[in-house]
Write a protein that holds these residues in place. Structure first.
Motif, PDB file in Angstrom:
ATOM      1  N   SER A  18      -2.393   3.475   5.063  1.00  0.00           N
ATOM      2  CA  SER A  18      -3.248   4.019   4.024  1.00  0.00           C
ATOM      3  C   SER A  18      -3.867   2.915   3.194  1.00  0.00           C
ATOM      4  O   SER A  18      -3.330   1.809   3.096  1.00  0.00           O
ATOM      5  CB  SER A  18      -2.468   4.969   3.107  1.00  0.00           C
ATOM      6  OG  SER A  18      -1.500   4.248   2.386  1.00  0.00           O
ATOM      7  N   ALA A  20      -4.296   2.934  -0.062  1.00  0.00           N
ATOM      8  CA  ALA A  20      -3.610   2.737  -1.327  1.00  0.00           C
ATOM      9  C   ALA A  20      -2.358   1.884  -1.186  1.00  0.00           C
ATOM     10  O   ALA A  20      -1.773   1.483  -2.180  1.00  0.00           O
ATOM     11  CB  ALA A  20      -3.252   4.094  -1.945  1.00  0.00           C
ATOM     12  N   HIS A  26      -4.017   1.927 -10.543  1.00  0.00           N
ATOM     13  CA  HIS A  26      -5.304   2.570 -10.814  1.00  0.00           C
ATOM     14  C   HIS A  26      -5.772   2.302 -12.244  1.00  0.00           C
ATOM     15  O   HIS A  26      -4.986   2.286 -13.176  1.00  0.00           O
ATOM     16  CB  HIS A  26      -5.167   4.070 -10.587  1.00  0.00           C
ATOM     17  CG  HIS A  26      -6.463   4.797 -10.735  1.00  0.00           C
ATOM     18  ND1 HIS A  26      -7.569   4.502  -9.981  1.00  0.00           N
ATOM     19  CD2 HIS A  26      -6.823   5.809 -11.555  1.00  0.00           C
ATOM     20  CE1 HIS A  26      -8.560   5.294 -10.317  1.00  0.00           C
ATOM     21  NE2 HIS A  26      -8.135   6.094 -11.275  1.00  0.00           N
ATOM     22  N   TYR A  56     -10.511   6.356  -1.989  1.00  0.00           N
ATOM     23  CA  TYR A  56      -9.055   6.227  -2.110  1.00  0.00           C
ATOM     24  C   TYR A  56      -8.677   5.225  -3.199  1.00  0.00           C
ATOM     25  O   TYR A  56      -7.692   5.417  -3.921  1.00  0.00           O
ATOM     26  CB  TYR A  56      -8.448   5.824  -0.760  1.00  0.00           C
ATOM     27  CG  TYR A  56      -8.223   7.001   0.145  1.00  0.00           C
ATOM     28  CD1 TYR A  56      -7.026   7.716   0.116  1.00  0.00           C
ATOM     29  CD2 TYR A  56      -9.213   7.424   1.035  1.00  0.00           C
ATOM     30  CE1 TYR A  56      -6.825   8.815   0.934  1.00  0.00           C
ATOM     31  CE2 TYR A  56      -9.018   8.518   1.859  1.00  0.00           C
ATOM     32  CZ  TYR A  56      -7.823   9.217   1.805  1.00  0.00           C
ATOM     33  OH  TYR A  56      -7.614  10.310   2.616  1.00  0.00           O
ATOM     34  N   GLY A  60      -6.629   6.393  -6.457  1.00  0.00           N
ATOM     35  CA  GLY A  60      -5.392   5.655  -6.657  1.00  0.00           C
ATOM     36  C   GLY A  60      -4.140   6.370  -6.225  1.00  0.00           C
ATOM     37  O   GLY A  60      -3.027   5.888  -6.454  1.00  0.00           O
ATOM     38  N   ASN A  61      -4.282   7.535  -5.601  1.00  0.00           N
ATOM     39  CA  ASN A  61      -3.139   8.307  -5.117  1.00  0.00           C
ATOM     40  C   ASN A  61      -3.560   8.983  -3.827  1.00  0.00           C
ATOM     41  O   ASN A  61      -4.451   9.835  -3.827  1.00  0.00           O
ATOM     42  CB  ASN A  61      -2.710   9.342  -6.167  1.00  0.00           C
ATOM     43  CG  ASN A  61      -1.509  10.165  -5.739  1.00  0.00           C
ATOM     44  OD1 ASN A  61      -1.557  10.900  -4.752  1.00  0.00           O
ATOM     45  ND2 ASN A  61      -0.419  10.060  -6.497  1.00  0.00           N
ATOM     46  N   ASP A  62      -2.925   8.612  -2.716  1.00  0.00           N
ATOM     47  CA  ASP A  62      -3.353   9.118  -1.405  1.00  0.00           C
ATOM     48  C   ASP A  62      -3.258  10.638  -1.305  1.00  0.00           C
ATOM     49  O   ASP A  62      -4.133  11.299  -0.750  1.00  0.00           O
ATOM     50  CB  ASP A  62      -2.503   8.485  -0.300  1.00  0.00           C
ATOM     51  CG  ASP A  62      -3.029   7.108   0.086  1.00  0.00           C
ATOM     52  OD1 ASP A  62      -3.954   6.635  -0.579  1.00  0.00           O
ATOM     53  OD2 ASP A  62      -2.504   6.525   1.049  1.00  0.00           O
ATOM     54  N   VAL A  63      -2.165  11.198  -1.818  1.00  0.00           N
ATOM     55  CA  VAL A  63      -1.964  12.651  -1.727  1.00  0.00           C
ATOM     56  C   VAL A  63      -3.075  13.375  -2.483  1.00  0.00           C
ATOM     57  O   VAL A  63      -3.661  14.351  -1.988  1.00  0.00           O
ATOM     58  CB  VAL A  63      -0.585  13.053  -2.274  1.00  0.00           C
ATOM     59  CG1 VAL A  63      -0.430  14.569  -2.289  1.00  0.00           C
ATOM     60  CG2 VAL A  63       0.522  12.417  -1.447  1.00  0.00           C
ATOM     61  N   LEU A  64      -3.369  12.901  -3.685  1.00  0.00           N
ATOM     62  CA  LEU A  64      -4.426  13.508  -4.495  1.00  0.00           C
ATOM     63  C   LEU A  64      -5.795  13.319  -3.851  1.00  0.00           C
ATOM     64  O   LEU A  64      -6.595  14.252  -3.771  1.00  0.00           O
ATOM     65  CB  LEU A  64      -4.409  12.893  -5.895  1.00  0.00           C
ATOM     66  CG  LEU A  64      -5.296  13.546  -6.954  1.00  0.00           C
ATOM     67  CD1 LEU A  64      -4.881  14.994  -7.174  1.00  0.00           C
ATOM     68  CD2 LEU A  64      -5.222  12.769  -8.260  1.00  0.00           C
TER      69      LEU A  64
END
Length: 316
Positions: A18, A20, A26, A56, A60-64
């Protein structure tokens, strides 16, 4: 957020899954600031890859980042692809291409359908989309750049179409069994003459079961091969949503794909299923219905009569 100095080779490093993974904490920088910073240090990336990386980095958050992008993509694609069919339904000229030409959906039917679909998207699909990234990344799915080649994406998507079609055939056929039909699948058959928006007009249970084939097929592929990029999955889902909406459109054109690719199911194949309530269980291709003799409609009935007559003639 700037990309750390010396990280210009990061995106070619296959050990990262990923973007991030190596981003600094962030900040409040804008998306276009992130885009400019990534462009400085990664001149080998094309414009779309830099936009992807900047998204991405900005979130700053892959899931988000994946969750927001996935949900917005699905809503834009679903309703964007349905809109042309809504417009066509309002234009009398196209009625000559309508398969069940006496059953054009009213504006009220379109609206009632859209409301249920939206409820399903927010209550059933949104939670699944939110949990998609951790599960997919656990199986080896990557979100980094550069993107995979067109050839890699094409052959993987072709495999997904074939595998998902098998899943859809058997689960769809099972849902026409009495108790399952009554309690789950009957909602989808509210419209005997389908229209584009009705592609995902179904009970929450059916949405989850059939959606498992769409999402689970690439996840299984990824778990086995460890070779799948989320962009490939996005393209696959877009094409699958297009296929589902088009097969529910209710229109048969001289340029429809099945005229050029005989194994493609198309709108006519699925429209007959809604009209007759039985047979034609496949989604993308017709080979399962051919193989297991579950085709529906006058042409299929004629072929069965011809086969029986031939069989009786040989036995005489």
């Amino acid at each position: 957020m700037a990309l750390p100095l010396g990280m210009d080779n990061y995106f070619n490093n296959a050990t990262y899954n990923s973007i991030a993974d190596v981003m600094l904490p962030h900040t409040t920088n804008s998306y276009w600031y992130e885009f400019d910073e990534i462009s400085k240090y990664n001149v080998h990336l094309n414009y779309l890859e830099r936009m992807w990386a900047a998204w991405y980095a900005y979130i700053g958050n892959d899931v988000l980042a994946t969750g927001i992008m996935s949900f917005l993509m699905h809503e834009i694609v679903y309703f964007g692809r349905s809109l042309p069919w809504i417009i066509i339904d309002r234009i009398p000229y196209f009625n000559k291409y309508k398969i069940q030409d006496q059953k054009v959906p009213t504006a009220r039917e379109q609206w009632e359908c859209a409301k249920l679909v939206l409820i399903s998207h927010f209550t059933v699909e949104l939670p699944q989309i939110w949990g998609f990234h951790p599960m997919a990344q656990y199986c080896g799915l990557t979100t980094s750049v550069p993107f995979p080649s067109i050839w890699t994406m094409a052959y993987q998507i072709a495999i997904f179409f074939v595998l998902e079609d098998a899943w859809h055939y058997w689960t769809h056929r099972a849902m026409h069994w009495g108790p399952l039909y009554k309690n789950i699948h009957k909602i989808h058959h509210q419209y005997s003459a389908p229209f584009g928006l009705a592609a995902e007009y179904a009970s929450p249970i059916e949405v989850m079961i059939l959606g498992l084939g769409t999402v689970g097929t690439p996840i299984l592929w990824c778990a086995i091969t460890k070779d799948l990029h989320i962009l490939t999955m996005y393209v696959w889902i877009v094409l699958r949503v297009f296929q589902a909406i088009d097969s529910h459109s209710g229109y048969e054109f001289p340029w429809s794909l099945h005229h050029f690719l005989p194994v493609w199911a198309g709108a006519h194949h699925h429209d007959v299923h809604h009209e007759k309530f039985i047979g034609n269980y496949s989604s993308s291709f017709v080979w399962w219905d051919w193989l297991l003799d579950t085709e529906s409609g006058p042409e299929a009935a004629k072929r069965r009569r011809e086969r029986r007559a031939l069989k009786a003639k040989k036995a005489a």
